[in-house]
Enzyme design. Structure first.
Site, PDB file in Angstrom:
ATOM      1  CG  HIS A  94     -32.716  13.370  -5.468  1.00 23.93           C
ATOM      2  ND1 HIS A  94     -31.565  13.097  -4.766  1.00 23.93           N
ATOM      3  CD2 HIS A  94     -33.035  14.649  -5.184  1.00 23.93           C
ATOM      4  CE1 HIS A  94     -31.202  14.181  -4.082  1.00 23.93           C
ATOM      5  NE2 HIS A  94     -32.079  15.135  -4.316  1.00 23.93           N
ATOM      6  CE  LYS A 108     -24.683  23.566  -1.302  1.00 23.91           C
ATOM      7  NZ  LYS A 108     -25.829  22.714  -1.638  1.00 23.91           N
ATOM      8  NE  ARG A 120     -36.944  17.219   1.477  1.00 23.75           N
ATOM      9  CZ  ARG A 120     -35.673  17.528   1.702  1.00 23.75           C
ATOM     10  NH1 ARG A 120     -34.765  16.576   1.755  1.00 23.75           N
ATOM     11  NH2 ARG A 120     -35.306  18.777   1.901  1.00 23.75           N
ATOM     12  CB  SER A 166     -28.199  14.665  -0.591  1.00 22.99           C
ATOM     13  OG  SER A 166     -28.950  14.373  -1.726  1.00 22.99           O
TER      14      SER A 166
HETATM   15  O1  PNS Z   1     -30.518  20.307  -4.368  1.00 22.31           O
HETATM   16  P1  PNS Z   1     -30.432  21.735  -3.923  1.00 22.31           P
HETATM   17  O2  PNS Z   1     -29.042  22.021  -3.406  1.00 22.31           O
HETATM   18  O3  PNS Z   1     -31.522  22.118  -2.956  1.00 22.31           O
HETATM   19  O4  PNS Z   1     -30.643  22.648  -5.257  1.00 22.31           O
HETATM   20  C1  PNS Z   1     -30.587  24.049  -5.185  1.00 22.31           C
HETATM   21  C2  PNS Z   1     -30.580  24.668  -6.602  1.00 22.31           C
HETATM   22  C3  PNS Z   1     -29.513  24.033  -7.463  1.00 22.31           C
HETATM   23  C4  PNS Z   1     -31.923  24.434  -7.251  1.00 22.31           C
HETATM   24  C5  PNS Z   1     -30.358  26.193  -6.429  1.00 22.31           C
HETATM   25  O5  PNS Z   1     -29.245  26.402  -5.618  1.00 22.31           O
HETATM   26  C6  PNS Z   1     -30.112  26.899  -7.758  1.00 22.31           C
HETATM   27  O6  PNS Z   1     -31.013  27.060  -8.548  1.00 22.31           O
HETATM   28  N1  PNS Z   1     -28.846  27.298  -8.007  1.00 22.31           N
HETATM   29  C7  PNS Z   1     -28.414  27.917  -9.240  1.00 22.31           C
HETATM   30  C8  PNS Z   1     -28.124  29.411  -9.050  1.00 22.31           C
HETATM   31  C9  PNS Z   1     -29.415  30.197  -9.064  1.00 22.31           C
HETATM   32  O7  PNS Z   1     -30.162  30.208 -10.020  1.00 22.31           O
HETATM   33  N2  PNS Z   1     -29.655  30.866  -7.927  1.00 22.31           N
HETATM   34  C10 PNS Z   1     -30.875  31.642  -7.726  1.00 22.31           C
HETATM   35  C11 PNS Z   1     -31.996  30.718  -7.277  1.00 22.31           C
HETATM   36  S1  PNS Z   1     -33.403  31.629  -6.883  1.00 22.31           S
END
Ligand code: PNS
Length: 177
Positions: free
Chosen positions: A19, A43, A92, A130
């Site tokens: 990150h 979560k 990645r 993570s």
């Molecule tokens: O670190 P992560 O868990 O891979 O991040 C995922 C994240 C936070 C980018 C994704 O879950 C997100 O954007 N969540 C917010 C809700 C949202 O906008 N959902 C639609 C995404 S297309």
């Protein structure tokens, strides 16, 4: 010229060297980068939202154009509130691509003027997540070189409450009993 503001959304539970590598790269190409920690009610995270925020604030202190924030709801709505025109995400390996593509295209459908920008972290972090860091730490393995020292300490304290007690205890002085 217009300032380009980007958000870097994620769970960051905990923040890893991958990150940070991405934050550094992002800070070099965007005028402002907002690291946005998702408040995810579904979560059950290892670190609370404020713990993650505090860690990220300490870790990104040296980047003058990087801020840390928290958000809930849709990423596109948060980006709009912040006046951001880009979403930064890391890729990645090829296995990340499908999920990231789906998210990027869904976000584009919701807000066509918001661009997703993918960057690749340094190759030594290409296997790092993570989730794996949490698992290795929980099972007693070494996470040195995978997370910043601050995160390593916080993980140790969280996973082994005895460590906290040791730190809290004052060193003994005087004669031995
Ligand atoms: O670190 P992560 O868990 O891979 O991040 C995922 C994240 C936070 C980018 C994704 O879950 C997100 O954007 N969540 C917010 C809700 C949202 O906008 N959902 C639609 C995404 S297309």
């Amino acid at each position: 010229m217009k300032k380009v503001i980007a958000i870097y959304p994620g769970s960051f539970d905990p923040p890893t060297n991958g990150h940070l590598d991405l934050i550094e790269r992002g800070s070099q190409i965007f005028d402002e980068l907002i690291v946005a920690v998702l408040r995810n009610a579904e979560k059950s995270p290892l670190f609370s939202l404020s713990e993650r925020r505090l860690m990220l604030e300490a870790l990104t202190d040296r980047f003058k154009n990087v801020q840390v924030d928290t958000f809930d709801g849709l990423t596109v709505d948060y980006a709009a509130r912040k006046g951001a025109s880009a979403v930064l995400r890391g890729i990645r390996a090829i296995s990340d691509y499908e999920y990231e593509l789906q998210m990027a295209l869904m976000n584009r459908k919701l807000r066509p003027d918001l661009e997703t920008v993918f960057m690749m972290p340094a190759e030594q972090y290409s296997y790092l997540s993570s989730k794996l860091v949490r698992e290795v730490a929980q099972l007693g393995g070494s996470i040195q070189d995978l997370v910043p020292e601050l995160v390593e300490r916080r993980l140790r304290e969280k996973l082994d409450p005895a460590v906290k007690l040791q730190h809290a205890r004052k060193p003994k002085t005087g004669k031995r009993a």
